[in-house]
Design an enzyme around this catalytic site. Sequence first.
Site, PDB file in Angstrom:
ATOM      1  N   LYS A  15      -0.865  34.173  55.305  1.00 23.13           N
ATOM      2  CA  LYS A  15      -1.650  33.097  54.123  1.00 23.13           C
ATOM      3  C   LYS A  15      -2.931  33.582  53.808  1.00 23.13           C
ATOM      4  O   LYS A  15      -3.697  34.244  54.755  1.00 23.13           O
ATOM      5  CB  LYS A  15      -1.585  31.684  54.921  1.00 23.13           C
ATOM      6  CG  LYS A  15      -2.244  30.487  54.094  1.00 23.13           C
ATOM      7  CD  LYS A  15      -1.464  30.083  53.554  1.00 23.13           C
ATOM      8  CE  LYS A  15      -1.709  28.987  52.309  1.00 23.13           C
ATOM      9  NZ  LYS A  15      -2.063  29.628  51.086  1.00 23.13           N
TER      10      LYS A  15
ATOM     11  N   SER B   5      -4.739  23.751  52.744  1.00 18.88           N
ATOM     12  CA  SER B   5      -3.605  24.645  52.146  1.00 18.88           C
ATOM     13  C   SER B   5      -2.135  24.389  53.392  1.00 18.88           C
ATOM     14  O   SER B   5      -1.266  24.327  52.652  1.00 18.88           O
ATOM     15  CB  SER B   5      -3.846  26.134  52.056  1.00 18.88           C
ATOM     16  OG  SER B   5      -4.433  26.262  50.911  1.00 18.88           O
TER      17      SER B   5
ATOM     18  N   LYS C 187      -9.373  33.316  60.918  1.00 16.89           N
ATOM     19  CA  LYS C 187      -9.837  31.925  60.424  1.00 16.89           C
ATOM     20  C   LYS C 187      -8.740  31.017  60.746  1.00 16.89           C
ATOM     21  O   LYS C 187      -8.897  29.759  61.393  1.00 16.89           O
ATOM     22  CB  LYS C 187      -9.992  32.050  59.005  1.00 16.89           C
ATOM     23  CG  LYS C 187     -10.726  31.163  58.275  1.00 16.89           C
ATOM     24  CD  LYS C 187     -10.756  31.328  56.593  1.00 16.89           C
ATOM     25  CE  LYS C 187     -11.750  32.656  56.239  1.00 16.89           C
ATOM     26  NZ  LYS C 187     -11.596  32.473  54.760  1.00 16.89           N
TER      27      LYS C 187
ATOM     28  N   HIS D 136       1.898  37.894  63.382  1.00 14.75           N
ATOM     29  CA  HIS D 136       2.127  37.255  64.566  1.00 14.75           C
ATOM     30  C   HIS D 136       2.680  35.653  64.614  1.00 14.75           C
ATOM     31  O   HIS D 136       3.339  35.174  65.291  1.00 14.75           O
ATOM     32  CB  HIS D 136       0.866  37.110  65.600  1.00 14.75           C
ATOM     33  CG  HIS D 136      -0.107  36.356  65.135  1.00 14.75           C
ATOM     34  ND1 HIS D 136      -1.046  36.505  63.967  1.00 14.75           N
ATOM     35  CD2 HIS D 136      -0.781  35.127  65.704  1.00 14.75           C
ATOM     36  CE1 HIS D 136      -1.936  35.510  63.969  1.00 14.75           C
ATOM     37  NE2 HIS D 136      -1.751  34.792  64.916  1.00 14.75           N
ATOM     38  N   ARG D 137       2.076  35.126  63.198  1.00 15.37           N
ATOM     39  CA  ARG D 137       2.709  33.938  62.854  1.00 15.37           C
ATOM     40  C   ARG D 137       3.258  34.103  61.559  1.00 15.37           C
ATOM     41  O   ARG D 137       2.662  34.718  60.669  1.00 15.37           O
ATOM     42  CB  ARG D 137       1.774  32.782  62.866  1.00 15.37           C
ATOM     43  CG  ARG D 137       1.124  32.452  64.371  1.00 15.37           C
ATOM     44  CD  ARG D 137       1.984  31.292  64.963  1.00 15.37           C
ATOM     45  NE  ARG D 137       1.455  30.976  66.186  1.00 15.37           N
ATOM     46  CZ  ARG D 137       1.180  29.584  66.657  1.00 15.37           C
ATOM     47  NH1 ARG D 137       1.271  28.826  65.942  1.00 15.37           N
ATOM     48  NH2 ARG D 137       0.801  29.439  67.852  1.00 15.37           N
TER      49      ARG D 137
ATOM     50  N   ASP E 143      -6.439  26.409  64.264  1.00 10.98           N
ATOM     51  CA  ASP E 143      -5.081  25.848  64.646  1.00 10.98           C
ATOM     52  C   ASP E 143      -4.287  25.774  63.488  1.00 10.98           C
ATOM     53  O   ASP E 143      -3.063  24.894  63.501  1.00 10.98           O
ATOM     54  CB  ASP E 143      -5.055  24.915  65.649  1.00 10.98           C
ATOM     55  CG  ASP E 143      -5.986  25.204  66.752  1.00 10.98           C
ATOM     56  OD1 ASP E 143      -5.351  26.417  67.511  1.00 10.98           O
ATOM     57  OD2 ASP E 143      -6.853  24.401  67.234  1.00 10.98           O
TER      58      ASP E 143
ATOM     59  N   LYS F 295      -4.075  38.572  51.855  1.00  9.09           N
ATOM     60  CA  LYS F 295      -5.265  38.455  50.918  1.00  9.09           C
ATOM     61  C   LYS F 295      -4.748  39.244  50.012  1.00  9.09           C
ATOM     62  O   LYS F 295      -3.990  40.082  49.936  1.00  9.09           O
ATOM     63  CB  LYS F 295      -6.620  38.791  51.289  1.00  9.09           C
ATOM     64  CG  LYS F 295      -7.503  38.266  50.435  1.00  9.09           C
ATOM     65  CD  LYS F 295      -7.934  36.691  50.851  1.00  9.09           C
ATOM     66  CE  LYS F 295      -9.214  36.069  50.111  1.00  9.09           C
ATOM     67  NZ  LYS F 295      -9.626  35.088  50.888  1.00  9.09           N
TER      68      LYS F 295
HETATM   69  N1  GLU Z   1      -9.115  31.865  49.714  1.00  4.56           N
HETATM   70  C1  GLU Z   1      -9.421  30.843  50.741  1.00  4.56           C
HETATM   71  C2  GLU Z   1      -9.905  31.557  51.810  1.00  4.56           C
HETATM   72  O1  GLU Z   1     -10.652  32.521  51.837  1.00  4.56           O
HETATM   73  C3  GLU Z   1      -8.246  29.968  51.138  1.00  4.56           C
HETATM   74  C4  GLU Z   1      -7.117  30.394  51.550  1.00  4.56           C
HETATM   75  C5  GLU Z   1      -5.985  29.815  51.628  1.00  4.56           C
HETATM   76  O2  GLU Z   1      -5.977  28.576  51.325  1.00  4.56           O
HETATM   77  O3  GLU Z   1      -4.648  30.239  51.804  1.00  4.56           O
HETATM   78  O4  GLU Z   1     -10.030  31.071  53.000  1.00  4.56           O
END
Ligand code: GLU
Length: 478
Positions: A74, A369, A98, A69-70, A103, A110
């Site tokens: 990540k 990140s 998350k 959706h975005r 935001d 993952k």
């Molecule tokens: N692995 C981390 C998490 O579970 C960081 C993910 C990230 O920075 O993209 O949130």
Amino acid sequence: MSKADPKVRTSFYESVQNYFDKAAVHTGLHEGLLNQIRECNSIYRMHFPVKIGDGYEIIEAYRVQHSQHRSPTKGGIRYSNHVNQEEVMALATLMTYKCAIVDVPFGGAKGGVKINPWDYSAEDLEKITRRYTTELIRRKMIGPAVDVPAPDYGTGPREMAWIYDTYRAFKGDDIDAAGCVTGKPVNQSGIRGRTEATGRGVFYGIRELCSIEEDMKKLGLSKGIAGKTMAVQGLGNVGSYTATISQDEGGVKIVGVSEVEGAIYDANGIDIHKLLQYRAETGSILNYPGAKSFGKDQRTAIMEFDCDILVPAALENQITMENAHKIKAKIIAEAANGPTTSGAEEVLLKAGKVILPDLYLNAGGVTVSYFEWLKNLSHMRFGRMEKRFNQNTYERIVNTIEKNSGKPISETEKRMITRGADEIDLVRSGLEETMIGSYHQCRDILMSKPKVDGLRTAAFVNAIQKISSDYLSMGVFP
Ligand code: GLU
């Protein structure tokens, strides 16, 4: 949708889906839209050969993109023997929520590679990492606009540097190539403050919870984080930074720690720096002077330690129906992903505990990140433009005050007041602001909806509302 049943033994993925379902009823959204948000969009499972020693090993690996959706999607890459499709799906799903809570304008993803990284040489790990990256490039599942990995359990800046280098080898003409992965070493287009970010975010979250007097009163605790006792499960990246920052900046007393080799407890407090040093020298936390030791078989004793705050900072499914009723801590601060099963949560909530849920509490990692990705796309360090300008302005103000008041200001004091912000200052302040703001968003939902039973459900409601408004504004659902 499956109904949440706290009595059954649930897997990590089932727990995440149970939590979602429990929250979804409070949103009043259409079932079709809720299902679109809930399911994993793409699941890529791969097997590839890597030459290890004299022979070849076939490595099993995954990348799951939960929601587009975005863009980009990540989420970290995990190296562990326990990696399986469901686990990666659960972790990718959590990433979507998350990002929404803090935001950060990304979808969730993952990756997982089913190896025990401690069984391989650095050379072999490099081969595996580069080969895995090549698979992702082939499938168009990596890139600054598509999907951006980061570290997770068993990986760190070194692996991210290999991923970046491999990506650059294939996509040398992509001016934004550095944004293909985050958590890189600082001298490889990384950002200051990323390594500590998850632990620091956990600290800010706990501190915010403890700062609200009426919430602390309900728990029978005093206001403020200083003087609170804490037990930490796991001394990896997240656990060790949570413990050191809580001790150094929050005045928390660490009374218990556990690791693979066992657990230790000392009601008088364990100096976390000395413990980390002790472990580096002896290879174990056991027999740390002054503390009671519990061997490998009893390491789960950490869950029952007498303390105010229990921080599971290891892997998923640690707090279950079997041990939830034995937990003494009043605050469970989920630094790890998925440490509490949905059944165990019911037990904890009935016992009046407060759970700071993973999808909020450990979002500091992805928040920083995001800052790193922005830095990569802007091709400039944060603070470069304004630092000197601010410093000059502050100096003029201080000098004017000094002149007009006739009272001299010491050079040390002047330096402190007039300092312009460096990258690390800006990263920490951005993270602090994010963790505080997001905590209050979730708490406000909890306070305004009497049927919402805790901060986790509130956090899920918060995430679902934000994601649904993205879908609705795209005109995907009527
Ligand atoms: N692995 C981390 C998490 O579970 C960081 C993910 C990230 O920075 O993209 O949130």
